[in-house]
Design a protein around this motif. Structure first.
Motif, mmCIF file in Angstrom:
data_model
loop_
_atom_site.group_PDB
_atom_site.id
_atom_site.type_symbol
_atom_site.label_atom_id
_atom_site.label_comp_id
_atom_site.label_asym_id
_atom_site.label_seq_id
_atom_site.Cartn_x
_atom_site.Cartn_y
_atom_site.Cartn_z
ATOM 1 N N THR A 203 0.855 -1.182 0.000
ATOM 2 C CA THR A 203 0.000 0.000 0.000
ATOM 3 C C THR A 203 0.894 1.236 0.000
ATOM 4 O OG1 THR A 203 -1.949 0.998 1.045
ATOM 5 C CG2 THR A 203 -0.205 0.183 2.513
ATOM 6 N N THR A 204 0.307 2.416 -0.011
ATOM 7 C CA THR A 204 1.113 3.633 -0.036
ATOM 8 C C THR A 204 1.346 4.143 1.382
ATOM 9 O OG1 THR A 204 -0.771 5.168 -0.169
ATOM 10 C CG2 THR A 204 0.043 4.251 -2.239
ATOM 11 N N PRO A 205 2.445 4.850 1.604
ATOM 12 C CA PRO A 205 2.670 5.448 2.923
ATOM 13 C C PRO A 205 1.535 6.384 3.345
ATOM 14 C CG PRO A 205 4.711 5.426 1.677
ATOM 15 C CD PRO A 205 3.635 4.992 0.732
ATOM 16 N N MET A 206 0.969 7.140 2.394
ATOM 17 C CA MET A 206 -0.115 8.053 2.739
ATOM 18 C C MET A 206 -1.321 7.289 3.271
ATOM 19 S SD MET A 206 -1.344 11.137 2.952
ATOM 20 C CE MET A 206 -0.582 12.320 1.848
ATOM 21 N N GLN A 207 -1.664 6.164 2.648
ATOM 22 C CA GLN A 207 -2.802 5.376 3.135
ATOM 23 C C GLN A 207 -2.545 4.820 4.523
ATOM 24 O OE1 GLN A 207 -2.950 3.478 -0.924
ATOM 25 N NE2 GLN A 207 -5.033 3.014 -0.260
ATOM 26 N N THR A 208 -1.289 4.482 4.797
ATOM 27 C CA THR A 208 -0.937 4.020 6.141
ATOM 28 C C THR A 208 -1.155 5.138 7.152
ATOM 29 O OG1 THR A 208 0.739 2.581 5.126
ATOM 30 C CG2 THR A 208 0.875 2.917 7.509
ATOM 31 N N ALA A 209 -0.762 6.362 6.783
ATOM 32 C CA ALA A 209 -0.956 7.505 7.674
ATOM 33 C C ALA A 209 -2.442 7.799 7.876
ATOM 34 C CB ALA A 209 -0.252 8.739 7.095
ATOM 35 N N VAL A 210 -3.229 7.696 6.814
ATOM 36 C CA VAL A 210 -4.673 7.950 6.909
ATOM 37 C C VAL A 210 -5.341 6.911 7.804
ATOM 38 C CG1 VAL A 210 -6.819 7.993 5.583
ATOM 39 C CG2 VAL A 210 -4.790 9.154 4.700
ATOM 40 N N GLY A 211 -4.947 5.634 7.648
ATOM 41 C CA GLY A 211 -5.506 4.598 8.499
ATOM 42 C C GLY A 211 -5.139 4.801 9.953
ATOM 43 N N ALA A 212 -3.878 5.213 10.205
ATOM 44 C CA ALA A 212 -3.448 5.474 11.581
ATOM 45 C C ALA A 212 -4.219 6.644 12.176
ATOM 46 C CB ALA A 212 -1.950 5.758 11.611
ATOM 47 N N ALA A 213 -4.544 7.643 11.363
ATOM 48 C CA ALA A 213 -5.325 8.781 11.845
ATOM 49 C C ALA A 213 -6.693 8.322 12.344
ATOM 50 C CB ALA A 213 -5.475 9.818 10.734
ATOM 51 N N ALA A 214 -7.288 7.355 11.640
ATOM 52 C CA ALA A 214 -8.593 6.826 12.068
ATOM 53 C C ALA A 214 -8.492 6.125 13.411
ATOM 54 C CB ALA A 214 -9.144 5.871 11.012
ATOM 55 N N LEU A 215 -7.357 5.477 13.668
ATOM 56 C CA LEU A 215 -7.177 4.814 14.964
ATOM 57 C C LEU A 215 -7.000 5.828 16.093
ATOM 58 C CD1 LEU A 215 -4.741 1.899 14.032
ATOM 59 C CD2 LEU A 215 -7.255 1.931 13.991
ATOM 60 N N MET A 216 -6.546 7.042 15.753
ATOM 61 C CA MET A 216 -6.273 8.054 16.775
ATOM 62 C C MET A 216 -7.453 8.985 17.040
ATOM 63 S SD MET A 216 -3.158 7.516 17.858
ATOM 64 C CE MET A 216 -3.473 5.757 17.660
ATOM 65 N N ASN A 217 -8.314 9.211 16.046
ATOM 66 C CA ASN A 217 -9.326 10.269 16.162
ATOM 67 C C ASN A 217 -10.696 9.786 16.639
ATOM 68 O OD1 ASN A 217 -10.605 9.066 13.977
ATOM 69 N ND2 ASN A 217 -10.011 10.639 12.494
ATOM 70 N N GLY A 218 -10.748 8.585 17.159
ATOM 71 C CA GLY A 218 -12.030 8.055 17.610
ATOM 72 C C GLY A 218 -12.630 7.061 16.658
ATOM 73 N N GLY A 219 -11.898 6.726 15.580
ATOM 74 C CA GLY A 219 -12.373 5.678 14.680
ATOM 75 C C GLY A 219 -12.967 6.164 13.382
ATOM 76 N N TYR A 220 -12.692 7.418 12.954
ATOM 77 C CA TYR A 220 -13.292 7.963 11.731
ATOM 78 C C TYR A 220 -12.269 8.017 10.603
ATOM 79 C CZ TYR A 220 -17.160 9.335 14.721
ATOM 80 O OH TYR A 220 -18.221 9.314 15.602
ATOM 81 N N LEU A 221 -12.558 7.273 9.529
ATOM 82 C CA LEU A 221 -11.682 7.272 8.361
ATOM 83 C C LEU A 221 -12.059 8.433 7.450
ATOM 84 C CD1 LEU A 221 -9.430 5.648 6.852
ATOM 85 C CD2 LEU A 221 -11.297 4.574 5.550
ATOM 86 N N MET A 222 -11.090 9.310 7.170
ATOM 87 C CA MET A 222 -11.311 10.497 6.342
ATOM 88 C C MET A 222 -10.366 10.476 5.159
ATOM 89 S SD MET A 222 -11.327 13.268 9.444
ATOM 90 C CE MET A 222 -12.497 13.128 10.823
ATOM 91 N N SER A 223 -10.894 10.697 3.979
ATOM 92 C CA SER A 223 -10.030 10.784 2.810
ATOM 93 C C SER A 223 -9.088 11.974 2.979
ATOM 94 C CB SER A 223 -10.861 10.963 1.529
ATOM 95 O OG SER A 223 -11.672 9.833 1.308
ATOM 96 N N PRO A 224 -7.812 11.807 2.667
ATOM 97 C CA PRO A 224 -6.886 12.935 2.823
ATOM 98 C C PRO A 224 -7.176 14.017 1.792
ATOM 99 C CG PRO A 224 -5.816 11.136 1.678
ATOM 100 C CD PRO A 224 -7.153 10.616 2.114
ATOM 101 N N THR A 225 -6.946 15.251 2.158
ATOM 102 C CA THR A 225 -7.191 16.355 1.238
ATOM 103 C C THR A 225 -6.041 17.341 1.292
ATOM 104 O OG1 THR A 225 -8.713 18.142 0.629
ATOM 105 C CG2 THR A 225 -8.507 17.652 2.973
#
Length: 569
Positions: free
Chosen positions: A405-427
């Motif tokens: 996968t891409t590093p950015m997708q890894t960062a986006v997935g990790a953000a969902a684990l940190m923010n209460g469980g919400y997956l957000m498309s990066p912008t």
């Protein structure tokens, strides 16, 4: 008497005749003058009209090659209004071969100012006899002045627009490129065209005064720090590439992103080289132990595992011809926190086994790691995975091998684990937290997110944690390392690695994700290991140390070292 009368009459008649002749001759002369004046006026009117007509024509209409005037583009600015890209006026050199007296002499003179011209191609253009040909686009002011001094008939200049990037390569892989006609061909420049600018340009409505600047979510100050740190790491660790991204976990906004080697968009001669790839969104990698973040979160979110659960990591796991071992094994039963901070491959594999093959793949898809990411940049790679998932694939995927996968997708997935469980498309565009939540997907429970925040902090503060070199006093940094062996000649190599570190801060209320990568690093000094904890983690620490205050995060020292290790005796 009669004779005298006749004589006087004859004299009167003679004067009348002479006067009539004079009048007749004068009338004809006047008519000739008027006719001559009218002829000259008509001729000059035709010449003047022709000149006006020709002056209003586009040189393209003369049968030469395309010479479209470059259309305006909007400025691109960062979130604080700092200019990232703008149009500047420049001169381009053209020729009218029909008016060239001596092509050899003209070419010799032009080459004295522009020695890089293709001699044969330019000569053929000058001898073509057409009405218009481009010779050189986007000259410097000095080049234009030097050519003007040559005084060559049939040579002229046209004012065009050229894209200028004040920061040079600082944000090149975000901004992208334009072509010679000022049309976006990569990055945000291409995205802007796809949003309607290309249509405006085609219709002639893309005028400078009507175009509003395009504001990005990027913070130029943080962007500079990120590129500076990864450039230094590239040299320090003798790597082939390095990169990093800073992501807002509440909004999905990208504050900074870069990978090196990169290119200078003001002189993009090497932009298409394969080693200039934007690795953060366009590169696919087995992300190694950073993926254990998702494995542990999956096990916790399934409800079948808690932080108190234990997994036997005393012996390697053999499945088919695969044997799963730990890099620094403890040779005993481990708790979930110990599996995480000791980065146990065996423990992670057993966590995945609890969920099952189908559940494992479904969770990775839920976190967006197996599908092509949606964002403004067109340079986004599509992840790869096994065509058919079997147990062996699930076991290896648990510790980051077997799918890319891409590093950015890894960062986006990790953000969902940190923010209460919400997956957000990066912008790369500004977005509020409310707007982000409206388009977000709930992927894990609040309890799972809280547990993962605890584990991230624990990994950076507990004895034996692999994230200790990412800590920054006052900023409560937590994270997870990833040291992945790369495939060389069809086999995993123990000496060729792809390293990554994903971190979040401040851990009491995470605001940002920082993820760094180092591709094929070497030891900084002889005798030192080249693991992620030794190179990718320090990159993150340096970025946070230099940028946290710019991001509005205040240091807090009273909460240091709150997390404690939960160990199994």
């Amino acid at each position: 008497m009669i004779g005298r009368w006749r004589k006087k009459k004859a004299e009167r008649d003679s004067s009348i005749v002479v006067e009539g002749a004079r009048k007749a001759t004068g009338g004809r002369a006047k008519n000739r003058v008027l006719m001559t004046m009218a002829a000259f006026f008509g001729i000059y009117s035709i010449i003047g009209g022709r000149l006006v007509y020709l002056g209003m024509q586009n040189p393209d209409d003369s049968g030469g090659p395309a010479s479209r005037v470059t259309a305006s583009r909007p400025d691109i600015v960062d979130r604080n209004g700092e200019v990232l890209a703008t149009d500047i006026k420049t001169a381009s050199l053209f020729a009218e071969p029909r008016r060239i007296v001596d092509a050899d002499e003209a070419l010799e003179k032009i080459s004295s100012v522009l020695p890089d011209l293709d001699y044969e191609q330019t000569y053929n253009k000058l001898k073509s006899g057409t009405g218009f040909v481009w010779l050189k686009r986007q000259l410097s002011p000095k080049q234009q002045n030097d050519i003007m001094q040559l005084g060559i008939p049939g040579i002229g200049f046209r004012t065009e627009k050229r894209r200028f990037y004040p920061g040079g390569p600082t944000a090149s892989q975000i901004l992208g490129l334009v072509n010679i006609d000022n049309q976006g061909i990569a990055g945000i420049e291409k995205y802007i065209d796809s949003q309607g600018l290309a249509d405006l340009q085609a219709s002639g409505l893309a005028t400078e005064r009507d175009l509003q600047p395009v504001k990005l979510s990027i913070d130029l100050r943080v962007q500079h720090i990120v590129r500076d740190e990864i450039s230094a790491a590239l040299t320090r660790y003798h790597a082939i590439a390095a990169g990093a991204v800073v992501l807002n976990v509440k909004t999905g906004e990208v504050l900074a992103m870069a990978s090196v080697p990169d290119f200078d968009p003001n002189n993009p001669y090497n932009a298409q080289d394969k080693d200039r790839l934007n690795r953060m969104t366009g590169g696919l990698y087995e992300m190694g132990s950073t993926i254990k973040s998702f494995t542990t979160a999956m096990a916790l979110d399934s409800g079948k595992v808690t932080l108190d659960s234990k997994f036997d990591a005393s012996r390697p796991i053999t499945i088919g011809r695969q044997t799963i071992r730990d890099f620094h094994g403890k040779g005993r039963v481990l708790t979930v926190p110990e599996v995480f901070i000791y980065s146990s491959n065996i423990g992670s594999a057993r966590e995945a086994d609890v969920v099952g093959v189908e559940g494992h793949r479904e969770f990775l898809k839920r976190l967006g790691l197996l599908d092509r990411m949606s964002t403004e940049l067109p340079e986004v790679a599509r992840p790869t995975e096994p065509k058919v998932w079997k147990k062996v694939h699930s076991i290896t995927a648990a510790f980051g091998h077997g799918f890319s996968t891409t590093p950015m997708q890894t960062a986006v997935g990790a953000a969902a684990l940190m923010n209460g469980g919400y997956l957000m498309s990066p912008t790369f565009l500004p977005r509020t937290a409310e707007e982000a939540l409206a388009g977000a997907t709930k992927v894990v429970e609040n309890k799972t997110s809280a547990d993962m925040r605890y584990l991230y902090l624990l990994n950076a503060t507990a004895p034996g944690g692999s994230g200790k070199r990412a800590t920054v006093p006052g900023y409560r940094v937590g994270g997870k390392t990833g040291t992945a062996e790369k495939v060389v000649n069809g086999r995993y190599s123990s000496t060729v690695r792809f390293n990554a570190f994903v971190a979040s801060f401040p851990m009491d209320d995470p605001q940002y994700i920082v993820l760094s990568i180092v591709d094929e690093p070497k030891p900084e000094k002889p005798g030192l290991p080249a693991t992620a904890g030794m190179n990718a983690a320090p990159i993150v620490a340096n970025i946070i140390r230099r940028s946290a205050s710019l991001l509005g995060v205040k240091p807090e020292f009273s909460q240091e070292n709150e997390a404690t290790l939960v160990s199994y005796q």
